[in-house]
Write a protein that holds these residues in place. Structure first.
Motif, PDB file in Angstrom:
ATOM      1  N   VAL A  56       7.932 -21.327-110.037  1.00  0.00           N
ATOM      2  CA  VAL A  56       7.750 -22.751-109.753  1.00  0.00           C
ATOM      3  C   VAL A  56       6.275 -23.014-109.447  1.00  0.00           C
ATOM      4  O   VAL A  56       5.716 -22.403-108.543  1.00  0.00           O
ATOM      5  N   PHE A  57       5.648 -23.923-110.192  1.00  0.00           N
ATOM      6  CA  PHE A  57       4.223 -24.209-110.022  1.00  0.00           C
ATOM      7  C   PHE A  57       3.954 -25.576-109.408  1.00  0.00           C
ATOM      8  O   PHE A  57       2.826 -25.911-109.095  1.00  0.00           O
ATOM      9  N   ASN A  58       4.995 -26.394-109.303  1.00  0.00           N
ATOM     10  CA  ASN A  58       4.826 -27.690-108.647  1.00  0.00           C
ATOM     11  C   ASN A  58       6.193 -28.122-108.145  1.00  0.00           C
ATOM     12  O   ASN A  58       7.211 -27.514-108.497  1.00  0.00           O
ATOM     13  N   ILE A  59       6.233 -29.160-107.369  1.00  0.00           N
ATOM     14  CA  ILE A  59       7.470 -29.646-106.808  1.00  0.00           C
ATOM     15  C   ILE A  59       7.531 -31.159-106.972  1.00  0.00           C
ATOM     16  O   ILE A  59       6.491 -31.793-106.945  1.00  0.00           O
ATOM     17  N   PRO A  60       8.701 -31.766-107.154  1.00  0.00           N
ATOM     18  CA  PRO A  60       9.988 -31.076-107.277  1.00  0.00           C
ATOM     19  C   PRO A  60      10.169 -30.445-108.662  1.00  0.00           C
ATOM     20  O   PRO A  60       9.722 -30.987-109.646  1.00  0.00           O
ATOM     21  N   ASN A  61      10.817 -29.292-108.653  1.00  0.00           N
ATOM     22  CA  ASN A  61      11.131 -28.580-109.894  1.00  0.00           C
ATOM     23  C   ASN A  61      12.593 -28.154-109.843  1.00  0.00           C
ATOM     24  O   ASN A  61      13.135 -27.934-108.764  1.00  0.00           O
ATOM     25  N   ASN A 185      -1.432 -23.829-110.336  1.00  0.00           N
ATOM     26  CA  ASN A 185      -0.321 -23.858-109.391  1.00  0.00           C
ATOM     27  C   ASN A 185      -0.578 -24.927-108.329  1.00  0.00           C
ATOM     28  O   ASN A 185      -1.375 -24.732-107.417  1.00  0.00           O
ATOM     29  N   PHE A 186       0.109 -26.064-108.482  1.00  0.00           N
ATOM     30  CA  PHE A 186      -0.097 -27.170-107.545  1.00  0.00           C
ATOM     31  C   PHE A 186       0.608 -26.954-106.213  1.00  0.00           C
ATOM     32  O   PHE A 186       0.188 -27.492-105.198  1.00  0.00           O
TER      33      PHE A 186
END
Lengths: 334, 119
Positions: A56-61, A185-186
């Motif tokens: 996972v590199f950002n949210i929401p995912n 990667n945020f």
């Protein structure tokens, strides 16, 4: 909104698991989880284990996992909303300029509203769904990892560990290294920025940048507002890549269906209520959904622009955007 | 769980290494899902893993923080992607009150896993 979706899709064989990813721990997640009252597992993840495990590199995912424990769609932006209204941003009086600037940018972040329709299709059709990917494609679509990225991941984990140990300077050193090694990667950035402006009181988690008058003390190379502007809000989330690009666009769900469902669930006499309390509690009391509401400062505006509604039956409390409730009679108007 | 190993020691119990990385030590070597990486003799001995030797075999980066006397292993670099396999990794995490939940307990159902954050 995830909770509402869970009620709809659980009888059809889907379970939802939400994971709040935050080095600040369970207490930082608690108000949002308690407001959402999830009946599905709702977990907290201080060390970003889920993010590391699933890329996972950002949210929401969201990630889809089938009955056999196979991932059928890897991490991608996951929006529980099926429509986004065109509401022009109005600066909020009393908020500092930077916060209004952040909200204005966040308003422009482009989100894909097809996710729920895709999910329903998978729940009903399983592996025959055009959105369920085969294992090779799942692996190929997951984010890249070369030795530089992996080293950045080690730095991030070490930072999270040190933060947990109360070693703030150490955490900042390793998070800064992670940002440089894995610039895409945020989550790494948002996590670090959200903990670095603690002099900003209630706004500190969302400030994501230097504290005014203490600019030289900012420990990171960039900050939230600068980065979103540099990247362009429209490109903040990579677009969802449907399996077949020639597939016709999914139909926009009818607004009337949502209103009907609001009626059904809240009762015709449901009315808007004013909820007192401080931010973010005020913003989130009555939310029937969590993740999409809080995953980005952009959602602050969603909350501020949202009418909480309460059912006279007291069995259901929810928040719907762009639904303007008229107190008189039983009519709901938009 | 697939997670960077953080330790102040260069030898850790097998159980700890397996829990923190998701790699299992079997006769074939270190395995995850259908993937196995053969290991030379000595990497695992007496239920203990030589962390640096295992890291080298699994192509895991090692980050040391000498001042704070701690080292971290990054994830293995094998497939060039974040997922080496479509087999969902096991994740055990607490809920807000500390009760642990294993993702694998949902086998037999479809699962939507949603990552969110309060910031």
């Amino acid at each position: 909104m995830w909770q509402a979706l869970r009620e709809e899709l659980h009888p059809r064989g889907l379970e939802i698991v939400t994971v709040g990813i935050d080095a600040a721990g369970a207490e930082a997640c608690r108000p949002f989880i308690e407001a959402a009252q999830p009946t599905h597992p709702s977990l907290v993840d201080r060390l970003h284990v889920v993010a590391e495990s699933f890329g996972v590199f950002n949210i929401p995912n969201g990630v889809w996992i089938d009955e056999q424990g196979l991932i059928v769609r890897p991490a991608e932006q996951a929006q529980p909303r099926e429509e986004i209204g065109e509401v022009r941003f109005q600066p909020i009086e009393g908020l500092p300029d930077r916060m209004n600037d952040i909200l204005a940018e966040a308003r422009n972040i482009k989100v894909d509203t097809r996710y729920v329709a895709m999910l329903r299709d998978w729940v009903d059709n399983g592996s025959a769904s055009r959105y369920a990917l085969d294992p090779e494609e799942v692996v190929a679509r997951s984010a890249p990892r070369d030795s530089t990225v992996a080293e950045g991941q080690a730095h991030f984990a070490l930072g999270a560990y040190l933060w947990e140990q109360g070693e703030r300077a150490g955490a900042e050193d390793h998070w800064r290294a992670a940002h440089r090694l894995v610039p895409d990667n945020f989550s790494y950035k948002r996590q670090a920025w959200s903990l670095a402006a603690d002099a900003m009181g209630q706004l500190s988690r969302y400030w994501q940048g230097p504290v005014p008058g203490k600019e030289s003390e900012w420990p990171y190379d960039s900050d939230g507002l600068t980065e979103v502007r540099a990247k362009g809000a429209a490109h903040y989330y990579p677009p969802i890549d449907l399996l077949r690009t020639t597939e016709p666009a999914l139909p926009e769900p009818a607004l009337s269906r949502r209103l009907l469902s609001l009626h059904n669930r809240a009762g015709p006499r449901a009315r808007a209520v004013d909820l007192l309390g401080s931010y973010p509690e005020r913003a989130c009391v009555g939310c029937s959904f969590v993740a999409d509401q809080v995953a980005h400062p952009g959602q602050v505006i969603e909350r501020l622009g949202t009418r909480p509604v309460r059912s006279p039956r007291r069995s259901w409390v929810g928040v719907y955007r762009h639904v303007r409730l008229r107190a008189e009679g039983d009519a709901w108007t938009m | 769980m697939m997670h960077s190993v953080i330790t102040d020691q260069e030898f850790v119990p097998v159980e700890e290494f397996e829990r923190d990385t998701g790699w299992e030590f079997k006769a074939e070597g270190a395995c995850r899902g259908e993937l196995c990486v053969p290991l030379p003799e000595g990497v695992v001995r007496d239920e203990t893993v030589d962390v640096l030797a295992a890291a080298e075999q699994l192509r895991m980066p090692v980050v040391r923080d000498a001042a704070r006397r701690v080292l971290a292993l990054g994830p293995a670099v094998l497939a060039g992607r974040q997922l080496e396999t479509a087999v969902a990794p096991e994740v055990v995490l607490p809920d807000v009150d500390g009760r642990k939940f294993a993702l694998s307990s949902l086998q037999g159902q479809k699962v939507l896993l949603v990552a969110w954050a309060p910031y």
